[in-house]
Design a protein around this motif. Structure first.
Motif, PDB file in Angstrom:
ATOM      1  N   LEU A 379      36.399  47.966  51.222  1.00 28.30           N
ATOM      2  CA  LEU A 379      36.343  46.952  50.165  1.00 28.30           C
ATOM      3  C   LEU A 379      37.388  47.234  49.093  1.00 28.30           C
ATOM      4  O   LEU A 379      38.103  46.362  48.641  1.00 28.30           O
TER       5      LEU A 379
ATOM      6  N   GLU C 325      26.965  40.739  37.809  1.00 29.37           N
ATOM      7  CA  GLU C 325      27.836  40.698  38.967  1.00 29.37           C
ATOM      8  C   GLU C 325      28.132  39.256  39.314  1.00 29.37           C
ATOM      9  O   GLU C 325      27.339  38.375  39.042  1.00 29.37           O
ATOM     10  N   ARG C 326      29.299  39.039  39.937  1.00 24.40           N
ATOM     11  CA  ARG C 326      29.574  37.683  40.384  1.00 24.40           C
ATOM     12  C   ARG C 326      28.860  37.444  41.693  1.00 24.40           C
ATOM     13  O   ARG C 326      28.814  38.335  42.525  1.00 24.40           O
TER      14      ARG C 326
ATOM     15  N   GLY D  53      41.440  43.344  44.653  1.00 21.63           N
ATOM     16  CA  GLY D  53      40.406  44.345  44.803  1.00 21.63           C
ATOM     17  C   GLY D  53      40.863  45.743  44.453  1.00 21.63           C
ATOM     18  O   GLY D  53      40.150  46.705  44.686  1.00 21.63           O
ATOM     19  N   GLN D  99      39.559  36.147  34.249  1.00 26.25           N
ATOM     20  CA  GLN D  99      40.169  35.537  35.414  1.00 26.25           C
ATOM     21  C   GLN D  99      39.467  34.233  35.766  1.00 26.25           C
ATOM     22  O   GLN D  99      40.084  33.206  35.971  1.00 26.25           O
ATOM     23  N   GLU D 179      45.108  37.649  35.097  1.00 28.30           N
ATOM     24  CA  GLU D 179      45.763  36.601  35.886  1.00 28.30           C
ATOM     25  C   GLU D 179      45.872  35.283  35.124  1.00 28.30           C
ATOM     26  O   GLU D 179      45.436  34.241  35.610  1.00 28.30           O
ATOM     27  N   ARG D 362      38.514  27.363  46.759  1.00 28.72           N
ATOM     28  CA  ARG D 362      37.882  28.021  47.915  1.00 28.72           C
ATOM     29  C   ARG D 362      36.459  28.447  47.583  1.00 28.72           C
ATOM     30  O   ARG D 362      35.596  28.464  48.449  1.00 28.72           O
ATOM     31  N   HIS D 363      36.192  28.770  46.310  1.00 33.04           N
ATOM     32  CA  HIS D 363      34.863  29.282  45.981  1.00 33.04           C
ATOM     33  C   HIS D 363      33.804  28.206  46.161  1.00 33.04           C
ATOM     34  O   HIS D 363      32.735  28.453  46.707  1.00 33.04           O
ATOM     35  N   SER D 424      30.964  36.219  49.640  1.00 26.44           N
ATOM     36  CA  SER D 424      31.321  36.376  48.222  1.00 26.44           C
ATOM     37  C   SER D 424      31.901  37.760  47.955  1.00 26.44           C
ATOM     38  O   SER D 424      32.564  37.974  46.951  1.00 26.44           O
ATOM     39  N   LYS D 425      31.661  38.680  48.881  1.00 25.23           N
ATOM     40  CA  LYS D 425      32.059  40.055  48.610  1.00 25.23           C
ATOM     41  C   LYS D 425      33.535  40.288  48.907  1.00 25.23           C
ATOM     42  O   LYS D 425      34.076  41.337  48.613  1.00 25.23           O
ATOM     43  N   PHE D 426      34.185  39.289  49.497  1.00 28.70           N
ATOM     44  CA  PHE D 426      35.601  39.447  49.778  1.00 28.70           C
ATOM     45  C   PHE D 426      36.419  39.014  48.576  1.00 28.70           C
ATOM     46  O   PHE D 426      36.028  38.110  47.838  1.00 28.70           O
ATOM     47  N   SER D 427      37.545  39.657  48.378  1.00 32.93           N
ATOM     48  CA  SER D 427      38.382  39.272  47.251  1.00 32.93           C
ATOM     49  C   SER D 427      39.013  37.923  47.547  1.00 32.93           C
ATOM     50  O   SER D 427      39.130  37.512  48.702  1.00 32.93           O
ATOM     51  N   GLY D 428      39.413  37.257  46.462  1.00 31.75           N
ATOM     52  CA  GLY D 428      39.986  35.936  46.641  1.00 31.75           C
ATOM     53  C   GLY D 428      41.073  35.938  47.690  1.00 31.75           C
ATOM     54  O   GLY D 428      41.157  35.052  48.517  1.00 31.75           O
ATOM     55  N   GLY D 429      41.884  36.977  47.644  1.00 29.76           N
ATOM     56  CA  GLY D 429      42.979  37.039  48.594  1.00 29.76           C
ATOM     57  C   GLY D 429      42.467  37.001  50.027  1.00 29.76           C
ATOM     58  O   GLY D 429      42.937  36.213  50.846  1.00 29.76           O
ATOM     59  N   ARG D 454      46.828  31.160  45.313  1.00 31.55           N
ATOM     60  CA  ARG D 454      46.336  31.399  43.948  1.00 31.55           C
ATOM     61  C   ARG D 454      45.497  32.674  43.909  1.00 31.55           C
ATOM     62  O   ARG D 454      44.601  32.877  44.703  1.00 31.55           O
ATOM     63  N   GLY D 455      45.869  33.559  42.980  1.00 24.47           N
ATOM     64  CA  GLY D 455      45.089  34.777  42.807  1.00 24.47           C
ATOM     65  C   GLY D 455      45.225  35.747  43.953  1.00 24.47           C
ATOM     66  O   GLY D 455      44.408  36.633  44.125  1.00 24.47           O
TER      67      GLY D 455
HETATM   68  N1  LIG Z   1      29.087  40.498  44.005  1.00 19.89           N
HETATM   69  C1  LIG Z   1      30.108  41.229  44.473  1.00 19.89           C
HETATM   70  N2  LIG Z   1      29.868  42.299  45.262  1.00 19.89           N
HETATM   71  C2  LIG Z   1      30.884  43.031  45.735  1.00 19.89           C
HETATM   72  N3  LIG Z   1      32.181  42.785  45.454  1.00 19.89           N
HETATM   73  C3  LIG Z   1      32.465  41.740  44.689  1.00 19.89           C
HETATM   74  C4  LIG Z   1      31.462  40.896  44.155  1.00 19.89           C
HETATM   75  N4  LIG Z   1      32.052  39.938  43.416  1.00 19.89           N
HETATM   76  C5  LIG Z   1      33.373  40.166  43.488  1.00 19.89           C
HETATM   77  N5  LIG Z   1      33.611  41.231  44.239  1.00 19.89           N
HETATM   78  C6  LIG Z   1      34.910  41.852  44.473  1.00 19.89           C
HETATM   79  O1  LIG Z   1      35.624  41.772  43.265  1.00 19.89           O
HETATM   80  C7  LIG Z   1      36.993  41.674  43.585  1.00 19.89           C
HETATM   81  C8  LIG Z   1      37.578  40.672  42.681  1.00 19.89           C
HETATM   82  O2  LIG Z   1      36.806  39.561  42.833  1.00 19.89           O
HETATM   83  P1  LIG Z   1      37.504  38.238  42.465  1.00 19.89           P
HETATM   84  O3  LIG Z   1      36.636  37.077  42.690  1.00 19.89           O
HETATM   85  O4  LIG Z   1      38.152  38.470  41.115  1.00 19.89           O
HETATM   86  O5  LIG Z   1      38.660  38.271  43.604  1.00 19.89           O
HETATM   87  P2  LIG Z   1      39.962  37.568  43.251  1.00 19.89           P
HETATM   88  O6  LIG Z   1      40.992  37.904  44.262  1.00 19.89           O
HETATM   89  O7  LIG Z   1      40.263  37.854  41.832  1.00 19.89           O
HETATM   90  O8  LIG Z   1      39.578  36.048  43.439  1.00 19.89           O
HETATM   91  P3  LIG Z   1      40.323  34.987  42.558  1.00 19.89           P
HETATM   92  O9  LIG Z   1      41.379  35.758  41.856  1.00 19.89           O
HETATM   93  O10 LIG Z   1      40.853  33.998  43.526  1.00 19.89           O
HETATM   94  O11 LIG Z   1      39.255  34.479  41.672  1.00 19.89           O
HETATM   95  C9  LIG Z   1      37.104  41.251  45.012  1.00 19.89           C
HETATM   96  O12 LIG Z   1      37.717  42.306  45.706  1.00 19.89           O
HETATM   97  C10 LIG Z   1      35.695  41.102  45.506  1.00 19.89           C
HETATM   98  O13 LIG Z   1      35.550  41.787  46.742  1.00 19.89           O
END
Ligand SMILES: Nc1ncnc2c1ncn2[C@@H]1O[C@H](COP(=O)(O)OP(=O)(O)OP(=O)(O)O)[C@@H](O)[C@H]1O
Ligand SMILES: Nc1ncnc2c1ncn2[C@@H]1O[C@H](COP(=O)(O)OP(=O)(O)OP(=O)(O)O)[C@@H](O)[C@H]1O
Ligand SMILES: [Mg+2]
Ligand SMILES: [Mg+2]
Lengths: 382, 305, 326, 537
Positions: A379, C325-326, D53, D99, D179, D362-363, D424-429, D454-455
């Motif tokens: 992760l 947390e998100r 991430g 962000q 960002e 995407r969200h 949801s646990k994956f980063s936006g990328g 984006r992002g």
């Molecule tokens: N509830 C969660 N549990 C585990 N990891 C999380 C959770 N919410 C977010 N993350 C992690 O936080 C990191 C950042 O989340 P985020 O949504 O900011 O990704 P991001 O790339 O910034 O998306 P974007 O920039 O498009 O909004 C990601 O790597 C994601 O895996």
């Protein structure tokens, strides 16, 4: 007010999260209820032993417990399915009542003419269809007219009750009878009780209201589980429930999913009638649902809206109901209201406050394990 | 525990201020006099009826008294499984060799209080508040109407039912509203047959300076001074007698047998003038003598008079 | 005669509306802060009991009110502890509170007063009586003001007790609080986007607890009204589902004070109407079944809802426990 | 990797405005920050870069008191502090622009700004005060927003400005931007940078998280690179270059800048999609699309440039069938749709016509966050026979879904690979890669892409662009909507510029220059959006 989040924590392994924690909560809840029992000058231990003895200790007690369980499984599922569709169905009460009408009318009309083998399946269908109809109307109003499902389902509970009284008093009640209930059904319209079946095989079993409906309930659980997590329809339903816009993007029509969710929910609630009316009463009665529809809400949410959880929660409520009866039999001065109070406390502590001791367990577990490192790396690189 | 009598109250609960409570007083009286204990249970859903009766029978309780018509079919079922046990049911008839059935002629009592209402009313308008639109309540209603009309043909009777769910028996607030609406139409005496809902009706009458008529138990004490009387149904006596000497068969208790009557005590003595009393006693005598035939709603599911 | 009828109907509408309104406002405040409140029924019930018990024991209206509010607030606190502090399920908590209230009121009632869960009636001087008590009788009002004025204004509007007027005043109060004050703004925000409120340096739990306290206050008043004003004693389950109707009214009113008032008035009016329609005879058809008339308010509600009221948008964060947390 | 001068930059006399020491933070299984040390000189702009991430947002969230660090210490202006919550951070003069915007849609801009810092109990009084202060602030910083418009109705650019205003209004001396430019147009970005420079002049210290190295080079005085929750290097801007940073971030060489030549553009290629006279208006008659007409031919990438909020979003919605226009005809995969007569294209039928769509949001649209990744990986294609099993295909074929998802993860290098993890646990990328993989997976003939990167971090951007080009070369017609001019220029063969719901220009890539496009887009763009906003407010 739809799928309110259930209290699961990613930090804990399933066996703690779904096994140990709930048991612990139950223990705490019983403890608190025990204090109340103590407060009214009774012995908690005695009360508890009577409760368990009475509900699980004897075959008959078990029979009653499982009979209650059956009803709660149906109403619980009815709430759960709706929640997965993003809807809050408080209408179980009315849908079950309406299911009763279905069973009653059909049984009275055809009871004399059809053999059980034919009639019983028809009754099951009638119960489901009537319940479904009573849920589809609010569903349709929600999807096409934007009427909030919570209001309409509440209203439909009252409407079903009124209709039921009207029909019973003015049409279905045998002339001259004081009681507000229909005539007795023909034997062929009676869902066979378990002790009767046992008797066929020469097994002696104390009579209890437990009947084949329990099987039906368990089948319903399997079906709901398959429907929600294995079937294509369920995939669409859950998508709409948790992300309507994404569902729309995916070519799923939210409006129709609302119908699917409510229709299925109503059908499940309607099946309560098979247990209560065809299985136990053998006639249509005034208030046979007796709040089970509302209890279903607690059952579903305590069961985390999952069939397995719902079966367990239903069993818990079954024990509380049947055990409660026994307690008020055995302990003089232990009124039915005390039973209700105790039940409420248990729902409060084992259900609503289920997360209170979560942090504790997370800590404990934290000490005892340092695994998932691999995932962590993954992760963090993600 | 064997040999102990048992009483099974219905949904209303033994403190419903009317029917079940009356039965409760009956057993308590028996308990006081004999010093013997008894078993009891309060029903909270349909299924528990069979369960409770059977449970008592298994413990060897006897006689087992079911309070309320709702328990009839349950008793029917269980009684045949326990031929040796003595059963009794109030307010309904169960035909079995080991069951004593006690029913009351509520219509006679209602007729009587109806007459009293008609005689007392200044506006010539009186009213009735029922719990739920079910046969038993219609029976009360029908008797009451007869009594009113027979005494004063020009009199009007307004009737309201409280609700369609079980809370209809426990909604004093709504009872009050119903009464008030009737008062607004000119009624000055209201007869409530609605269980716990009644207390709201009596309160409303008191607040509005009108009169109310109680039901089942003697409820005059609830609002002393504004309770014209109560249509007493001597369930307590019936229960007491069953406990004293159980005997199979049906006993029908009307005015004649003292099963039903109108309540007269210190709380309403001021309202019942001697003149009124004599008139009422006369009507009562006529009913007892059969000179006045009071139609029973249950006879033909209609209020024909 | 019919002006009397109209007047009494108006009066009845206001009487019936009041507890619904207080309850609905209570629910509104809680839900605007993001906390679902199914427990209105239970809070109102327990408050009604507390009011009756305290008032009859202490022979003081004040004590009655205080007790009612205290109890309702206590229940709100439990709700908060379960759902805000520990993120338990808000619906389950509400259901549980309803069960406990239904049971415990009777248990305590029997234990304290031995009257089968009823409380001894409170004396007239302790009860909340109308501004102009005489006018609670149409005749008296008419005698004083002449037919129409007396019946409609005198009896219909002026014959009520303080809680009634307070309830209606509170609609404006709640509106002003939400729309025009600092805590109100924060409360609205926390129901929509708690993360934002948190990021703005305001404690989310504190806000929600505050909302729940107000909610308790209003539920307390609603309960007190039932036993101190509309009736003179408590009897088991006397709320008879009004809590759920209030909930419906609040949603009907789209979580906004004024529309909620309208919804409550509608329910009150339909109720008053249905009561007076019982026994009505439709020429040709004959007497309308009483059950149909009793069902009328619910039926009309559904029709109105389907016909005229569009989508109701709940607060975005409603029912979602807040974690960082998100 | 270069570990020289890890941690702090050489300190001169004044104490650093922000000093983070050995900050560690873990979320359950995830070590988001590992002993991160960072010090920022007062009155400078400090860049913070790293892969999705990598731990940037988390670190800043800790500084802002939004999360609590598991260990480590913080010093502000040399004074060690404990930041328990955002309130404290604010009191310490720290402001943060998140962000994901921290705004309440249903409230006005004014309400959003003052929320939590209301100067008076009664809002009317409070608003009066705040309004005058803000007007001064806006004049001073050039950050302009419509104070009375509802946030929900404003374009992102304006929301961005609103967020900054919010922070400044609270008297932020240290400003954290996560960002900020991810959603801005070049013009808006330039403006933002102007503002930031002006703020720096005023002595504000700025921490800037971004995935765009150009910006770092343009604005920052120093930059810190993070990877996998750790600081890889901190350098003054003069000692580093984009390539150097990119390499530090990803741990390998990354190809930056303008790509190889665009595909030879041939007008004879078969027509894949054509729309004419497309128009759409929002509830209060706000025109969103006005008489749009465009064509997509096989084997070309058409870029749609424009200030966000000028109809691109709606265009995608209409073309993908998510929203029906008032008027217009559409030809797609041999089928004709006319808004006037008969039903418009629906998402389902769109996919039947082999049109794939990577949504902007995407969200909310692209995935179901509560689903495990392998379920999200078939979203939209759940009806394909290959994902079905059982009689009448009533059941989903989980084995197949999982294997396909795994294949997607493999081909698009989605991390982590484990597709059982919640979406949801994956980063936006990585979320973006997954969605892209899904949409490309069924070999579409038309692909609509909104904000493809984006992002997303540069490593991923490079990869995603390669994929899109490959798809084009395979003969697919691609429509790319992006607010990144770089991206438009890097990908497109043809560029369409949208403005106020109209197409205001169409250029061949050859004739495109950043400035020229910029002018086309910017032309009265602000007035347009403002007008729309006002109409709605
Ligand atoms: N509830 C969660 N549990 C585990 N990891 C999380 C959770 N919410 C977010 N993350 C992690 O936080 C990191 C950042 O989340 P985020 O949504 O900011 O990704 P991001 O790339 O910034 O998306 P974007 O920039 O498009 O909004 C990601 O790597 C994601 O895996
Ligand atoms: N709320 C959360 N719950 C659990 N884990 C989280 C949470 N937020 C972040 N993480 C974990 O911490 C890691 C760092 O997240 P963070 O948001 O700091 O990444 P980032 O550098 O901001 O990514 P991006 O560039 O996409 O914004 C993520 O990979 C994720 O695994
Ligand atoms: Mg981030
Ligand atoms: Mg990001």
């Amino acid at each position: 007010m739809s799928a309110s989040s259930s209290s699961s924590s990613s930090a804990l392994p399933r066996w703690i999260d779904l096994g140990l924690l709930p048991l612990w909560n139950l223990a705490v809840a019983l403890g608190v209820a025990g204090l109340v029992v103590l407060a009214i000058g009774q012995s908690p231990m005695h009360a508890l032993s009577v409760l368990l003895q009475g509900s699980l200790g004897s075959l008959r007690g078990l029979g009653y417990t499982l009979y209650y369980t059956t009803t709660f499984i149906f109403t619980g599922l009815a709430v759960a399915v709706a929640i997965h569709g993003g809807l809050f169905n408080i209408g179980g009460e009315g849908q079950a009542t309406f299911g009763g009408l279905g069973v009653g009318l059909l049984a009275l009309a055809l009871g004399a003419h059809l053999p059980a083998a034919v009639l019983l399946p028809l009754l099951v269908i009638a119960a489901a269809v009537f319940g479904m109809v009573w849920a589809l109307i609010p569903g349709w109003l929600q999807a096409w007219r934007g009427s909030h499902i919570v209001i309409t389902t509440i209203m439909f509970n009252f409407l079903a009750a009124s209709l039921n009284v009207y029909l019973l008093v003015n049409w279905l009640r045998p002339a001259g009878s004081m009681a507000v209930e229909s005539a007795d059904f023909a034997e062929s319209a009676r869902m066979p009780a378990l002790h009767q079946l046992a008797a066929l095989f020469g097994v002696e079993m104390p009579s209890s209201p437990l009947n084949l409906s329990l099987l039906l309930a368990l089948l319903a659980c399997v079906f709901v589980w398959w429907f929600l997590w294995k079937s294509a329809a369920g995939y669409a339903l859950r998508a709409v429930g948790s992300a309507p816009r994404a569902a729309h993007y995916a070519g799923i029509r939210p409006k129709y999913q609302v119908l699917v969710a409510m229709g299925l929910a109503g059908a499940l609630a309607g099946l309560v009638a098979v247990n209560e009316i065809s299985g136990v009463q053998g006639k249509l009665t005034l208030d046979f649902v007796a709040g089970a529809g509302f209890t279903g809400i607690a059952v579903s949410l305590m069961g985390r809206n999952h069939p397995v959880g719902i079966v367990l929660a239903s069993l818990l409520f079954g024990v509380l109901y049947q055990g409660g009866v026994e307690v008020s039999f055995e302990l003089p001065g232990f009124s039915r209201e005390m039973v209700v109070t105790a039940q409420g406390l248990i729902v409060l502590f084992a259900g609503a406050m289920a997360t209170v001791s979560l942090p504790l367990f997370v800590k404990l577990h934290g000490w005892l394990s340092g695994k998932n490192k691999g995932v962590a790396k993954e992760l963090a690189h993600g | 525990q064997a040999g102990q009598p048992a009483v099974i109250f219905d949904m209303g609960g033994k403190f419903d201020k009317s029917f079940n409570e009356s039965a409760y007083r009956g057993v308590e009286r028996w308990k006081k006099e004999t010093g013997k204990p008894y078993l009891e249970f309060e029903i909270s859903n349909d299924t528990q009826r069979v369960q409770a009766i059977r449970r008592m029978a298994e413990r060897g309780a006897s006689p087992i008294i079911s309070i309320g018509f709702a328990q009839a079919s349950a008793l029917q079922q269980v009684a045949k499984d326990f031929p040796k046990t003595q059963f009794a049911i109030i307010d309904s008839v169960v035909n079995a060799p080991n069951v004593q059935s006690v029913v009351f002629k509520e219509h006679e009592g209602s007729y009587l209080v109806g007459a009293m209402a008609a005689l007392t009313s200044k506006t010539g308008k009186v009213s009735f508040v029922g719990g739920m639109d079910i046969p038993l309540i219609r029976k009360f209603q029908c008797g009451f109407e007869q009594g009113v009309k027979a005494t004063n043909p020009k009199a009007e009777v307004f009737s309201n039912m409280t609700g369609t769910t079980s809370s209809a028996w426990n909604d004093p607030t709504r009872g009050g509203e119903l009464a008030k609406s009737q008062f607004a139409k000119g009624s000055d005496i209201v007869f409530a047959a609605a269980g716990g809902t009644g207390s709201g009706v009596y309160q409303a009458a008191k607040d509005a300076g009108k009169l109310a008529i109680g039901v089942d138990s003697n409820q005059n004490h609830l609002q002393p001074g504004t309770m014209l009387t109560s249509m007493v149904k001597n369930v307590d006596v019936a229960v007491y007698n069953v406990l004293k000497g159980w005997k199979a068969g049906v006993s029908v208790l009307g005015l004649k047998e003292g099963g039903v009557e109108y309540a007269l005590d210190q709380h309403n003595s001021k309202l019942i003038s001697p003149a009124l009393k004599t008139k009422v006693e006369a009507i009562k005598a006529d009913i007892v003598a059969g000179k006045i035939k009071v139609a029973d709603y249950m006879a033909d599911n209609a209020c024909k008079y | 005669m019919d002006e009397i009828l109209i007047g009494s109907m108006l009066a009845s509408t206001l009487r019936v509306t009041t507890p619904l309104l207080l309850c609905a406002l209570a629910g509104l405040i809680s839900e605007r802060s993001g906390v679902i409140d199914i427990g209105l029924e239970g809070k109102m019930l327990f408050a009604a009991f507390a009011a009756a018990a305290a008032a009859s024991a202490s022979h003081s209206t004040g004590m009655g009110l205080a007790a009612a509010i205290a109890v309702a607030c206590a229940m709100s606190l439990i709700h908060g502890f379960a759902c805000v502090t520990h993120r338990g399920d808000q619906v389950v908590s509400g259901v549980a509170l309803n069960m406990v209230a239904a049971g415990l009121t009777v248990v305590l009632g029997i234990a304290w007063f031995a009257q089968g869960g009823q409380t001894p009636p409170i004396t007239a001087d302790v009860r909340l009586t109308g501004l102009i008590p005489g006018w609670s009788e149409p005749e008296a009002a008419v005698a004083a003001l002449g037919p129409w004025l007396g019946a409609i204004v005198g009896h219909g509007l002026l014959s009520h007790n303080l809680l009634v007027y307070l309830a209606f005043f509170l609609v404006a109060g709640v509106w002003f609080f939400l729309e025009r004050t600092k805590p109100g703004l924060r409360l609205r925000a926390v129901g929509e986007n708690p993360a934002m409120v948190d990021a703005a340096g305001v404690s989310v739990p504190r806000l929600r607890y505050a909302a729940l306290m107000l909610n308790g206050l209003l539920c307390g008043l609603a309960g007190a009204y039932l036993t101190l004003a509309q009736n003179a004693s408590f009897s088991p389950n006397m709320t008879a589902g009004r809590g759920y109707i209030a909930l419906a009214a609040m949603i009907f009113g789209k979580w906004k004070p004024l529309p909620t008032l309208a919804a409550c008035l509608l329910f009150g009016f339909l109720d008053a109407l249905a009561i007076r329609m019982q026994g009505a005879v439709i020429p040709g058809v004959g007497e309308v079944p009483v059950q149909l008339i009793q069902a009328l308010p619910y039926l009309l509600t559904v029709i109105l809802l389907a016909g005229f009221i569009g989508q109701a948008l709940a607060p975005k964060a409603l029912g979602r426990p807040y974690l960082k947390e998100r | 990797m270069t570990t020289q001068s890890k941690g702090t930059v050489p300190a001169d006399g004044a104490p650093p405005a922000v000093e983070l020491r050995d900050i560690s933070k873990r979320f359950g299984a995830v070590q988001a920050n590992r002993e991160v040390s960072l010090s920022v000189r007062a009155g400078t702009v400090h860049g913070l870069v790293g892969e999705n991430g990598a731990g940037k947002s988390t670190l800043m969230a800790i500084l802002y008191g939004y999360y609590q660090a598991d260990s480590g210490s913080i010093a502000i202006a040399g004074r060690p502090v404990q930041i328990k919550d955002s309130q404290q951070a604010i009191e310490l003069g720290i402001g943060m622009v998140h962000q994901h915007f921290m705004l309440v849609d249903t409230l006005s801009c004014l309400d959003n700004v003052m929320l939590g810092a209301e100067p008076a109990f009664f809002l009317n009084a409070a608003k009066r005060k705040v309004r005058s202060q803000l007007q001064a602030l806006m004049a001073e910083t050039g950050l302009h927003v419509h104070l009375d418009a509802l946030v929900g109705e404003l374009p992102v650019g304006e929301l961005q400005r609103l967020e900054i205003l919010k922070a400044l209004y609270r008297g932020a001396k240290i400003l954290i931007l996560d960002e900020p430019t991810a959603v801005l147009t070049p013009q808006e970005t330039l403006q933002l940078f102007e503002t930031l420079r002006r703020l720096r002049e005023r002595g504000t210290t700025i921490l800037l998280i971004t995935h765009k190295l150009k910006e770092v080079m343009a604005l920052c005085d120093a930059v810190t690179v993070m990877r996998a929750g750790q600081v890889v290097q901190t350098k003054s801007i003069t000692e580093t270059s984009p390539e150097d940073l990119a390499q530090a971030m990803v741990g390998r060489k990354v190809h930056l800048g303008r790509p190889e030549q665009a595909a030879a553009h041939d007008a004879a290629a078969p027509l894949r999609l054509r729309v004419q006279g497309l128009s759409l208006t929002a509830g209060q008659a706000v025109p969103l699309l006005q008489d749009i007409g465009l064509q997509l031919r096989a084997g070309e990438i058409v870029g749609v440039a424009g200030v966000s909020g000028n109809g691109q979003t709606e265009l995608l919605e209409v073309l993908s069938g998510m929203r029906a226009p008032e008027a217009g005809q559409l030809e797609l995969g041999g089928r004709r749709f006319d808004a006037a007569s008969g039903p418009w294209l629906e998402p389902r039928s769109a996919r039947e016509c082999r049109l794939a769509h990577v949504p902007e949001d995407r969200h909310a649209c692209g995935m179901v966050m509560s689903f495990p990744a392998w379920e999200t990986a078939v979203l939209g294609y759940q009806d394909l026979p290959l994902y079905r099993s059982g009689p009448l295909g009533a059941a989903m074929n989980h084995e197949r879904m999982k294997s396909e998802a795994a294949a997607m993860a493999e081909r698009f290098d989605v991390r982590p690979r484990d597709m059982n993890i919640g979406s949801s646990k994956f980063s936006g990328g990585n979320q973006q890669k997954l969605v892209l993989a899904r949409e490309i997976g069924q070999a579409p003939t038309v692909l609509l892409v909104g904000q493809p990167t984006r992002g997303v971090d540069i490593g991923a951007i490079e990869f995603i662009h390669q994929q899109l080009r490959a798809l084009r070369d395979a003969g697919c017609a691609v429509l790319v909507v992006s607010s990144e001019l770089d991206e438009i220029l890097a990908l497109s063969d043809r560029v369409i510029v949208m403005n106020g719901g109209r197409i205001t220009g169409e250029l061949d890539i050859a004739e495109c220059t950043e400035t020229r496009l910029g002018l086309l887009m910017a032309a009265t763009a602000k007035e347009e959006t403002n007008a729309a906003a006002l109409q709605q407010a």
